[in-house]
Design a protein around this motif. Structure first.
Motif, mmCIF file in Angstrom:
data_model
loop_
_atom_site.group_PDB
_atom_site.id
_atom_site.type_symbol
_atom_site.label_atom_id
_atom_site.label_comp_id
_atom_site.label_asym_id
_atom_site.label_seq_id
_atom_site.Cartn_x
_atom_site.Cartn_y
_atom_site.Cartn_z
ATOM 1 N N THR A 216 5.438 -10.944 -8.713
ATOM 2 C CA THR A 216 6.416 -11.232 -9.771
ATOM 3 C C THR A 216 7.101 -12.578 -9.508
ATOM 4 N N LEU A 217 7.390 -13.261 -10.586
ATOM 5 C CA LEU A 217 8.131 -14.514 -10.535
ATOM 6 C C LEU A 217 9.260 -14.397 -11.545
ATOM 7 N N PHE A 218 10.485 -14.491 -11.073
ATOM 8 C CA PHE A 218 11.668 -14.279 -11.902
ATOM 9 C C PHE A 218 11.597 -12.920 -12.601
ATOM 10 N N PHE A 219 11.186 -11.888 -11.838
ATOM 11 C CA PHE A 219 11.109 -10.489 -12.276
ATOM 12 C C PHE A 219 10.064 -10.240 -13.361
ATOM 13 N N VAL A 220 9.148 -11.188 -13.576
ATOM 14 C CA VAL A 220 8.066 -11.031 -14.544
ATOM 15 C C VAL A 220 6.767 -10.800 -13.768
ATOM 16 N N PRO A 221 6.111 -9.644 -13.959
ATOM 17 C CA PRO A 221 4.852 -9.418 -13.246
ATOM 18 C C PRO A 221 3.757 -10.342 -13.777
ATOM 19 N N LEU A 222 3.093 -11.071 -12.851
ATOM 20 C CA LEU A 222 2.108 -12.057 -13.263
ATOM 21 C C LEU A 222 0.669 -11.615 -13.043
ATOM 22 N N PHE A 223 0.314 -11.223 -11.828
ATOM 23 C CA PHE A 223 -1.074 -10.835 -11.550
ATOM 24 C C PHE A 223 -1.102 -9.789 -10.436
ATOM 25 N N PRO A 224 -2.146 -8.951 -10.424
ATOM 26 C CA PRO A 224 -2.239 -7.917 -9.385
ATOM 27 C C PRO A 224 -2.587 -8.518 -8.022
ATOM 28 N N VAL A 225 -1.906 -8.027 -7.000
ATOM 29 C CA VAL A 225 -2.159 -8.459 -5.631
ATOM 30 C C VAL A 225 -3.093 -7.457 -4.950
ATOM 31 N N SER A 226 -2.866 -6.159 -5.191
ATOM 32 C CA SER A 226 -3.742 -5.137 -4.612
ATOM 33 C C SER A 226 -3.836 -3.940 -5.550
ATOM 34 N N THR A 227 -4.972 -3.242 -5.463
ATOM 35 C CA THR A 227 -5.208 -2.033 -6.237
ATOM 36 C C THR A 227 -5.780 -0.983 -5.300
ATOM 37 N N LYS A 228 -5.159 0.201 -5.270
ATOM 38 C CA LYS A 228 -5.615 1.284 -4.402
ATOM 39 C C LYS A 228 -5.694 2.570 -5.214
ATOM 40 N N TYR A 229 -6.663 3.417 -4.857
ATOM 41 C CA TYR A 229 -6.857 4.695 -5.526
ATOM 42 C C TYR A 229 -6.669 5.824 -4.523
ATOM 43 N N ALA A 230 -6.151 6.966 -5.004
ATOM 44 C CA ALA A 230 -5.966 8.138 -4.149
ATOM 45 C C ALA A 230 -5.988 9.396 -5.005
ATOM 46 N N THR A 231 -6.348 10.515 -4.368
ATOM 47 C CA THR A 231 -6.244 11.818 -5.011
ATOM 48 C C THR A 231 -5.170 12.602 -4.282
ATOM 49 N N GLN A 232 -4.460 13.454 -5.029
ATOM 50 C CA GLN A 232 -3.425 14.286 -4.428
ATOM 51 C C GLN A 232 -3.627 15.722 -4.869
ATOM 52 N N CYS A 233 -3.676 16.629 -3.894
ATOM 53 C CA CYS A 233 -3.844 18.055 -4.152
ATOM 54 C C CYS A 233 -2.558 18.611 -4.749
ATOM 55 N N THR A 234 -2.676 19.347 -5.848
ATOM 56 C CA THR A 234 -1.485 19.935 -6.463
ATOM 57 C C THR A 234 -1.072 21.224 -5.761
ATOM 58 N N PHE A 235 -1.917 21.746 -4.867
ATOM 59 C CA PHE A 235 -1.587 22.984 -4.150
ATOM 60 C C PHE A 235 -0.748 22.694 -2.908
ATOM 61 N N CYS A 236 -1.227 21.774 -2.050
ATOM 62 C CA CYS A 236 -0.515 21.510 -0.792
ATOM 63 C C CYS A 236 0.138 20.130 -0.747
ATOM 64 N N GLY A 237 -0.221 19.234 -1.672
ATOM 65 C CA GLY A 237 0.389 17.909 -1.719
ATOM 66 C C GLY A 237 -0.301 16.860 -0.860
ATOM 67 N N ALA A 238 -1.430 17.213 -0.218
ATOM 68 C CA ALA A 238 -2.144 16.253 0.624
ATOM 69 C C ALA A 238 -2.721 15.130 -0.235
ATOM 70 N N GLU A 239 -2.625 13.902 0.280
ATOM 71 C CA GLU A 239 -3.138 12.748 -0.435
ATOM 72 C C GLU A 239 -4.278 12.130 0.365
ATOM 73 N N GLN A 240 -5.347 11.752 -0.330
ATOM 74 C CA GLN A 240 -6.511 11.161 0.319
ATOM 75 C C GLN A 240 -6.913 9.901 -0.423
ATOM 76 N N LYS A 241 -7.112 8.813 0.312
ATOM 77 C CA LYS A 241 -7.551 7.558 -0.293
ATOM 78 C C LYS A 241 -9.010 7.677 -0.705
ATOM 79 N N VAL A 242 -9.351 7.052 -1.843
ATOM 80 C CA VAL A 242 -10.733 7.019 -2.314
ATOM 81 C C VAL A 242 -11.091 5.575 -2.656
ATOM 82 N N THR A 243 -12.396 5.289 -2.650
ATOM 83 C CA THR A 243 -12.856 3.943 -2.985
ATOM 84 C C THR A 243 -12.848 3.765 -4.509
ATOM 85 N N THR A 244 -13.033 2.543 -4.941
ATOM 86 C CA THR A 244 -13.081 2.248 -6.372
ATOM 87 C C THR A 244 -14.238 2.975 -7.043
#
Length: 97
Positions: free
Chosen positions: A39-67
């Motif tokens: 962000t520049l002057f609070f305006v989002p300009l371009f993505p720096v990183s993108t990450k994906y994850a799944t989260q279990c709705t039963f226990c709340g565990a989160e696991q990273k996944v590839t694109t």
């Protein structure tokens, strides 16, 4: 004076049923995409990183996944492989007497 930084965005892409690696229960998992933007002057300009994850709705565990895995899960969750899209009810045939 220049004000710059980053801001995070969280998107829910799909909900799919998977067996959790932590608790072992077949449960709904949310597929999430986390994007960090510069962000520049609070305006989002371009993505720096993108990450994906799944989260279990039963226990709340989160696991990273590839694109690639995220794209497959999103296609599975959107009903491209014969499943019902999330939020739509399946119509029951009328059985008249």
């Amino acid at each position: 004076m220049i004000i710059f930084g980053t801001k995070g965005y969280l998107y829910q892409l799909a909900i799919v049923t998977l067996v959790c690696g932590r608790c072992g229960n077949p449960a709904a998992h949310t597929l999430r995409k986390r994007v960090t933007k510069f962000t520049l002057f609070f305006v989002p300009l371009f993505p720096v990183s993108t990450k994906y994850a799944t989260q279990c709705t039963f226990c709340g565990a989160e696991q990273k996944v590839t694109t690639e895995q995220a794209e497959q899960l999103q296609a599975q969750g959107s009903g491209e492989f014969g499943g019902q899209p999330y939020g739509q009810q399946q119509q029951q045939p009328y059985q008249g007497r």
